[in-house]
Design an enzyme around this catalytic site. Structure first.
Site, PDB file in Angstrom:
ATOM      1  N   CYS A   1       0.851  -1.198   0.000  1.00 42.92           N
ATOM      2  CA  CYS A   1       0.000   0.000   0.000  1.00 42.92           C
ATOM      3  C   CYS A   1       0.883   1.243   0.000  1.00 42.92           C
ATOM      4  O   CYS A   1       2.104   1.160   0.050  1.00 42.92           O
ATOM      5  CB  CYS A   1      -0.928   0.024   1.208  1.00 42.92           C
ATOM      6  SG  CYS A   1      -0.032   0.078   2.782  1.00 42.92           S
TER       7      CYS A   1
ATOM      8  N   CYS B   1       3.531   1.693   2.646  1.00 44.23           N
ATOM      9  CA  CYS B   1       4.815   1.003   2.427  1.00 44.23           C
ATOM     10  C   CYS B   1       5.780   1.885   1.642  1.00 44.23           C
ATOM     11  O   CYS B   1       6.942   2.068   2.029  1.00 44.23           O
ATOM     12  CB  CYS B   1       4.597  -0.302   1.659  1.00 44.23           C
ATOM     13  SG  CYS B   1       3.552  -1.502   2.494  1.00 44.23           S
TER      14      CYS B   1
ATOM     15  N   CYS C   1      44.731 -15.765 -15.041  1.00 43.25           N
ATOM     16  CA  CYS C   1      45.218 -15.665 -13.665  1.00 43.25           C
ATOM     17  C   CYS C   1      44.281 -14.802 -12.828  1.00 43.25           C
ATOM     18  O   CYS C   1      43.267 -14.302 -13.306  1.00 43.25           O
ATOM     19  CB  CYS C   1      46.632 -15.087 -13.621  1.00 43.25           C
ATOM     20  SG  CYS C   1      46.733 -13.361 -14.135  1.00 43.25           S
TER      21      CYS C   1
ATOM     22  N   CYS D   1      43.179 -11.364 -13.990  1.00 46.29           N
ATOM     23  CA  CYS D   1      42.071 -11.353 -14.952  1.00 46.29           C
ATOM     24  C   CYS D   1      40.737 -11.289 -14.205  1.00 46.29           C
ATOM     25  O   CYS D   1      39.831 -10.535 -14.567  1.00 46.29           O
ATOM     26  CB  CYS D   1      42.096 -12.612 -15.817  1.00 46.29           C
ATOM     27  SG  CYS D   1      43.633 -12.879 -16.717  1.00 46.29           S
TER      28      CYS D   1
ATOM     29  N   ASP E   1      17.548 -29.067  17.526  1.00 45.64           N
ATOM     30  CA  ASP E   1      16.119 -29.128  17.803  1.00 45.64           C
ATOM     31  C   ASP E   1      15.756 -30.597  18.055  1.00 45.64           C
ATOM     32  O   ASP E   1      16.420 -31.497  17.547  1.00 45.64           O
ATOM     33  CB  ASP E   1      15.341 -28.591  16.600  1.00 45.64           C
ATOM     34  CG  ASP E   1      13.842 -28.645  16.822  1.00 45.64           C
ATOM     35  OD1 ASP E   1      13.382 -28.121  17.844  1.00 45.64           O
ATOM     36  OD2 ASP E   1      13.153 -29.241  15.982  1.00 45.64           O
TER      37      ASP E   1
ATOM     38  N   ASP F   1      14.561 -28.477  11.594  1.00 46.15           N
ATOM     39  CA  ASP F   1      13.838 -28.898  10.393  1.00 46.15           C
ATOM     40  C   ASP F   1      12.477 -28.242  10.241  1.00 46.15           C
ATOM     41  O   ASP F   1      11.781 -28.478   9.272  1.00 46.15           O
ATOM     42  CB  ASP F   1      13.643 -30.420  10.409  1.00 46.15           C
ATOM     43  CG  ASP F   1      12.505 -30.842  11.331  1.00 46.15           C
ATOM     44  OD1 ASP F   1      12.372 -30.222  12.408  1.00 46.15           O
ATOM     45  OD2 ASP F   1      11.763 -31.768  10.977  1.00 46.15           O
TER      46      ASP F   1
ATOM     47  N   ASP G   1      11.957 -23.132  13.377  1.00 44.11           N
ATOM     48  CA  ASP G   1      13.411 -23.117  13.573  1.00 44.11           C
ATOM     49  C   ASP G   1      14.091 -22.054  12.710  1.00 44.11           C
ATOM     50  O   ASP G   1      15.271 -21.755  12.912  1.00 44.11           O
ATOM     51  CB  ASP G   1      14.017 -24.487  13.219  1.00 44.11           C
ATOM     52  CG  ASP G   1      13.516 -25.589  14.133  1.00 44.11           C
ATOM     53  OD1 ASP G   1      13.298 -25.305  15.322  1.00 44.11           O
ATOM     54  OD2 ASP G   1      13.343 -26.723  13.656  1.00 44.11           O
TER      55      ASP G   1
END
Length: 795
Positions: free
Chosen positions: A16, A19, A83, A86, A492, A690, A694
């Site tokens: 909106c 923002c 090298c 470069c 966890d 997982d 977390d």
């Protein structure tokens, strides 16, 4: 002001006018920034003074305000790099373009990864800039792997042809060197003729050695210097002095120096290219794993189609011994599948209806049908390949040292070479032009930044490739470097230490029947995605109990659930949650204690007025969790288990797997705070999880490690992903990181010590130019070969 820079940033997340106003105000408060944000176009037009504020600070400000700068990303194949200088020149050129956010060039993979704004730049602008600084570039196409390999083979063959021609022309000149050692008697007279040597050396100098002149011109035109400049200067000095000697009839000829140097440098570059090709074998190996075709059921018949034509929803048949083409879910049949390419474990995994299968894994025994759920870039194999390539597209912090040194190295060497010439010509061997020239050439040739430029990227390429073979994905070179510092690991519990697949085991109602308790709790839990809720729902459905509809369902994070069941609010969750309602577990306290001491998670159910009962679910520990945690402790790493579960259950699980420190009843939003506490104590912390809850803790940790069997959000927030879900990957990741960093340090030390010792020896006149050329060529090869030793790591 002329020093100001104008740019446009694409912004994601605006919803909106508030923002856009917020971003505009935030940016305009920054010193030297004038910003205008357009909500409709989702863009910010920004003018800023780079002496007061950087583009990176502006991006960070937008992120701090809660939005994201959208960046286009492109990979370019680059031809002609020799090298580290470069690399620096191309990066500098690309980063100078308005609209380029970042450019990372990888010498070992011969590619550039550029983040840019497509509103301001086209890929053609990037390619043109690379051409302007003296190199060729093209867009890296994913479907051109075979063609690229063919192009590389052709390039190698062309290099080999030039080396053979150069060697044939240089051999008589090498023979002429015998005369310098007093062996004129076995040297044919024609070989000692200056004009004959001129005829041999000239095509080597200007045809075979053209690439060094071209590279030098491009470098100098752009205000920098590289290896080509050193080789061109050294060989030209020897060649033109010899031409002068031939004209005046002098026998001080050094044609062999220029010709043999060019031959040796080219040979070294050829060996380096071959060795570099071997460092990317891990990616090639992964690419080769994919099946070429799939047997698909369409319109009532089974047809064989190319893998690229498989689409989501296709029903695919896999027979014994065949590769599984794409990712999917089994709908008919059963088998065992070799998933070693994903997990590193050689023992086949049993699969049945409802189980997930992964593309490129191998069906061992039975025949089954599965529904394709992920194809093309979405498959696990494609994601693995992308992760490995991305890891090699970012620079580890340790490489910054090499980049800084390489940037100033060549000019310093040229100055040292000039001083060497002056020192010999005026003081050490007065007016002996030839002697002074030869020593100056030796200095130019012995010093080359190639090995320094290859030291880090080759090791990272091999190290990340080796990790990928064992189901460990590092998202970037910086994460590979950070992992070796880890001395504390936070695990966890659910889905990480345990399988995350609990089962309903016990239930004790209060003043209602067992069926009523189970029906009420399962009716509420059916709205939840939590593993415990699923376990309860599955357990109740298996008993044939039908569920009720609910209203006003709400999740109370870290506590439980609440919903209206048949006109009454019911609360399901932790003891703490129910106690807040003023409800005590009373006579069930003893049973709860016993269940928790057995490692079971207890769920309490109550209305606002009375206790309804308790249910218990048991989550089994993963088979290798204890072994993995024991390995971490042997490595001297502090291991902490963190969970939202109650302390008794947490301690029971911790005792089973050998974790000494437990932090229980931690709310999801507080997991990150617990990680921060460890960091504040001086630990380098890895968080392993997982779940969605977390993600903040993974982002807070020094290294976030996601279990690959977990959610996409957790994986996205992590720096390292363990694809197979085994905790053994944590110790393996740290081990690979340490080995890789040790290898990088060996390479950097060897590169620096080589030049530190080589230049003074050349200045002292103790190094013939052709010997210096051979040593310079072999230094790069030795660095690459040392990196390849990482392929022999055993986990």
């Amino acid at each position: 002001m002329s020093s100001e820079i104008q740019t446009t940033l694409k912004i994601q997340g605006m919803t909106c006018a508030t923002c856009s106003t917020r971003i505009e105000k935030g940016l305009n408060k920054m010193e030297g920034v004038d910003a205008s944000v357009n909500l409709t176009l989702e863009k910010a037009s920004i003018t800023f003074n780079p002496e007061k504020t950087s583009l990176e600070e502006i991006e960070n400000k937008i992120k701090d305000l809660g939005y994201k700068v959208a960046k286009d990303k492109i990979e370019l194949d680059i031809i002609g790099m020799t090298c580290a200088s470069c690399v620096g020149r191309i990066e500098k050129g690309l980063n100078s373009l308005p609209g380029v956010y970042s450019a990372n060039v990888n010498l070992a993979m011969e590619k550039a990864v550029v983040e840019y704004n497509s509103d301001e730049l086209d890929p053609s602008d990037l390619i043109k800039k690379i051409k302007d600084v003296g190199y060729e570039a093209k867009i890296r196409e994913e479907d051109e792997d075979d063609e690229k390999e063919s192009a590389k083979d052709k390039e190698l063959k062309a290099k080999l042809r030039k080396i053979i021609i150069s060697a044939i022309l240089s051999f008589p000149l090498l023979w002429s060197m015998l005369a310098h050692f007093g062996l004129e008697s076995i040297t044919p007279e024609i070989i000692m003729n200056g004009w004959f040597q001129f005829l041999l050396a000239t095509p080597v100098q200007f045809y075979i050695g053209y690439q060094f002149y071209h590279g030098s011109y491009s470098a100098l035109k752009n205000g920098s210097a590289n290896m080509d400049v050193l080789v061109a200067l050294g060989t030209s000095a020897a060649y033109f002095y010899s031409v002068y000697s031939s004209i005046i009839g002098s026998d001080q000829l050094y044609y062999e120096v220029s010709a043999i140097l060019i031959t040796l440098v080219l040979f070294g570059k050829y060996l380096e290219a071959v060795a570099k090709g071997r460092t990317s074998e891990a990616i090639k190996k992964l690419m080769s794993l994919q099946a070429k075709t799939a047997m698909v059921e369409r319109n009532g018949e089974v047809i064989e189609v190319p893998i690229k034509e498989v689409v989501k929803g296709d029903i695919i048949i896999v027979r014994p011994g065949e590769k599984i083409p794409v990712d999917g879910e089994i709908i008919d049949g059963y088998s065992s599948v070799d998933e070693s390419m994903i997990t590193g474990e050689s023992i086949p995994v049993d699969k049945k209806v409802g189980d997930i299968v992964i593309g490129a894994t191998i069906n061992k025994h039975g025949t089954f049908k599965f529904k394709a759920t992920k194809v093309g870039k979405e498959t696990a194999l494609a994601q693995i390949i992308k992760a490995v390539e991305d890891a090699n597209s970012t620079k580890a912090p340790i490489q910054k040292l090499a980049d800084v040194i390489s940037g100033v190295f060549v000019p310093i060497v040229i100055v040292i070479s000039v001083l060497t010439f002056i020192g010999y010509y005026f003081w050490l061997d007065p007016y002996n032009f030839a002697h002074a020239l030869i020593n100056a050439i030796a200095v130019l040739v012995i010093a080359c930044p190639c090995a320094l430029g290859l030291a880090t990227p080759t090791s990272i390429m091999v190290g990340t490739g080796k990790a990928a073979e064992h189901g460990i994905l590092f998202k970037g070179g910086e994460h590979l470097q950070n992992t070796q510092k880890i001395n504390a690991v936070v695990l966890d519990k659910t889905g990480t230490i345990t399988k995350g697949e609990p089962e309903l085991t016990d239930y004790y109602p209060v003043e209602i029947s067992e069926e009523q308790l189970l029906k009420i709790v399962a009716s509420i839990e059916q709205n939840s995605e939590h593993p415990i809720g699923k376990a309860i729902v599955n357990g109740v459905k298996e008993k044939g109990i039908s569920l009720l509809s609910t209203t006003d369902f709400e999740i109370v994070p870290g506590n439980g659930l609440q919903a209206n069941v048949e006109g009454e609010m019911v609360y399901v969750g932790t003891r703490r949650f129910i106690n807040r309602l003023g409800i005590e577990v009373g006579e069930l306290e003893t049973k709860m204690t016993r269940l928790e001491e057995e490692g079971k998670t207890v769920v309490v159910a109550a209305t606002s007025e009375k206790l309804l009962g308790i249910l218990a679910v048991a989550d089994t520990v993963k088979e290798d969790s204890q072994q993995a945690i024991s390995k971490l402790k042997e490595m001297g790493i502090k291991v902490v288990m963190i969970t939202g579960d109650n302390l008794r259950t947490a301690k029971s699980i911790a005792a089973k797997v050998g974790v000494d420190e437990v932090r229980a009843e931690v709310l999801p939003e507080d997991k990150a705070k617990e990680v921060q506490k460890l960091k504040d104590q001086g630990y380098a912390v890895a968080m392993v999880g997982d779940g969605i809850n977390d993600a903040p803790a993974l982002a807070t940790a020094d290294v976030g490690i996601a279990i690959g069997t977990g959610t996409d959000i957790a994986i996205e927030a992590a720096d390292v992903t363990l694809i197979g879900g085994s905790l053994k990957g944590i110790a393996d990741a740290i081990f690979i990181s340490k080995k890789t960093m040790r290898n990088i340090k060996q390479n950097l030390f060897a590169s620096l010590i080589y030049n530190t010792l080589g230049i003074p020896i050349a200045m002292a006149g103790l190094l013939a130019p052709w010997v210096a050329g051979a040593a310079m060529a072999l230094s790069s090869v030795s660095v690459v070969l040392n990196s390849l030793r990482l392929k022999k790591i055993e986990l």
